[in-house]
Scaffold this motif. Structure first.
Motif, short mmCIF file in Angstrom:
data_model
loop_
_atom_site.label_atom_id
_atom_site.label_comp_id
_atom_site.label_asym_id
_atom_site.label_seq_id
_atom_site.Cartn_x
_atom_site.Cartn_y
_atom_site.Cartn_z
N THR A 129 50.89 24.26 3.68
CA THR A 129 49.62 23.60 3.47
C THR A 129 49.69 22.28 4.22
OG1 THR A 129 49.46 24.59 1.27
CG2 THR A 129 48.01 22.75 1.74
N GLY A 130 48.78 22.09 5.14
CA GLY A 130 48.73 20.81 5.85
C GLY A 130 47.99 19.79 5.01
N ILE A 131 48.62 18.64 4.79
CA ILE A 131 47.95 17.58 4.06
C ILE A 131 47.79 16.36 4.95
CG2 ILE A 131 48.71 18.35 1.77
CD1 ILE A 131 50.78 16.03 1.81
N VAL A 132 46.72 15.63 4.72
CA VAL A 132 46.51 14.33 5.37
C VAL A 132 46.26 13.31 4.28
CG1 VAL A 132 45.63 15.24 7.56
CG2 VAL A 132 44.03 14.72 5.72
N PHE A 133 46.61 12.08 4.59
CA PHE A 133 46.40 10.99 3.64
C PHE A 133 45.00 10.43 3.82
CE2 PHE A 133 50.79 11.75 3.51
CZ PHE A 133 51.15 11.47 2.21
N PHE A 134 44.41 10.03 2.69
CA PHE A 134 43.01 9.65 2.68
C PHE A 134 42.81 8.39 1.86
CE2 PHE A 134 38.49 10.23 1.51
CZ PHE A 134 37.95 10.47 2.76
N ASP A 135 42.12 7.42 2.44
CA ASP A 135 41.74 6.20 1.75
C ASP A 135 40.36 6.45 1.14
OD1 ASP A 135 40.62 3.71 1.08
OD2 ASP A 135 41.78 2.68 2.65
N TYR A 136 40.32 6.70 -0.16
CA TYR A 136 39.06 7.03 -0.81
C TYR A 136 38.10 5.85 -0.84
CZ TYR A 136 40.29 11.75 -2.12
OH TYR A 136 40.61 13.08 -2.07
N GLY A 137 38.61 4.62 -0.84
CA GLY A 137 37.74 3.44 -0.81
C GLY A 137 36.99 3.33 0.50
N ALA A 138 37.69 3.58 1.60
CA ALA A 138 37.09 3.50 2.94
C ALA A 138 36.49 4.83 3.39
CB ALA A 138 38.13 3.02 3.95
N ARG A 139 36.77 5.91 2.65
CA ARG A 139 36.29 7.27 2.99
C ARG A 139 36.74 7.71 4.38
NH1 ARG A 139 35.53 9.45 -1.54
NH2 ARG A 139 34.67 11.22 -0.45
N ARG A 140 38.05 7.53 4.66
CA ARG A 140 38.59 7.96 5.95
C ARG A 140 40.08 8.28 5.82
NH1 ARG A 140 38.08 2.05 7.64
NH2 ARG A 140 40.22 1.36 7.49
N ILE A 141 40.57 9.09 6.77
CA ILE A 141 42.00 9.39 6.76
C ILE A 141 42.77 8.11 7.04
CG2 ILE A 141 41.70 11.81 7.37
CD1 ILE A 141 42.67 11.12 10.20
#
Length: 142
Positions: A116-128
């Motif tokens: 499973t490929g995962i990417v990190f996400f900044d939920y406050g900024a709504r971007r990887i």
């Protein structure tokens, strides 16, 4: 179409057990492919928890599933208990592959494997966001 063939390291640093319930079965009375991904998601949550993380808080960032691939190797049936082994591989700036193998606990028979490929996400900024270096080091040391 060429069949998917997934290479998984012989040894993976994390393992958890998951029983197969009747709701995991399809009309053929074996493990349903959609339920397999659900079971792998549960194992991923447990893997992250084993390092003190949650899917929404890995060193302050969340993770998103970018892609998934799986390869069935044998059937699995109601009442069996699966051992799911898991670890991280193929690191890049924004994420990695979570590789896994599922075996029947009693017989050791390999049922499925995947990544499973995962990417990190900044939920406050709504971007990887770039992968936290602490997470990379922890996974590499395992």
């Amino acid at each position: 179409m060429a069949r998917i063939k997934i290479e998984v390291p012989e040894s993976l640093p994390f393992s958890t057990e998951l029983p197969l319930y009747i709701g995991h079965m399809n009309h053929g009375n074996h493990l349903d492919n959609a339920r397999l991904l659900s079971l792998v998601s549960e194992a991923r949550v447990r893997w992250l928890q084993s390092m003190g993380y949650r899917e929404l808080d890995v060193e302050g960032l969340g993770i998103l599933v970018a892609d998934a691939a799986l390869q069935y190797l044998s059937e699995a049936f109601h009442g069996e208990t699966m051992a799911v082994e898991m670890g991280a591989d193929d690191f890049n700036k924004y994420g990695c592959d979570v590789v896994w193998r599922m075996r029947d606990k009693a017989s050791g028979r390999e049922v499925a494997r995947g990544k499973t490929g995962i990417v990190f996400f900044d939920y406050g900024a709504r971007r990887i966001a770039p992968m936290p270096e602490v997470f990379r080091r922890r996974c590499a040391a395992a």
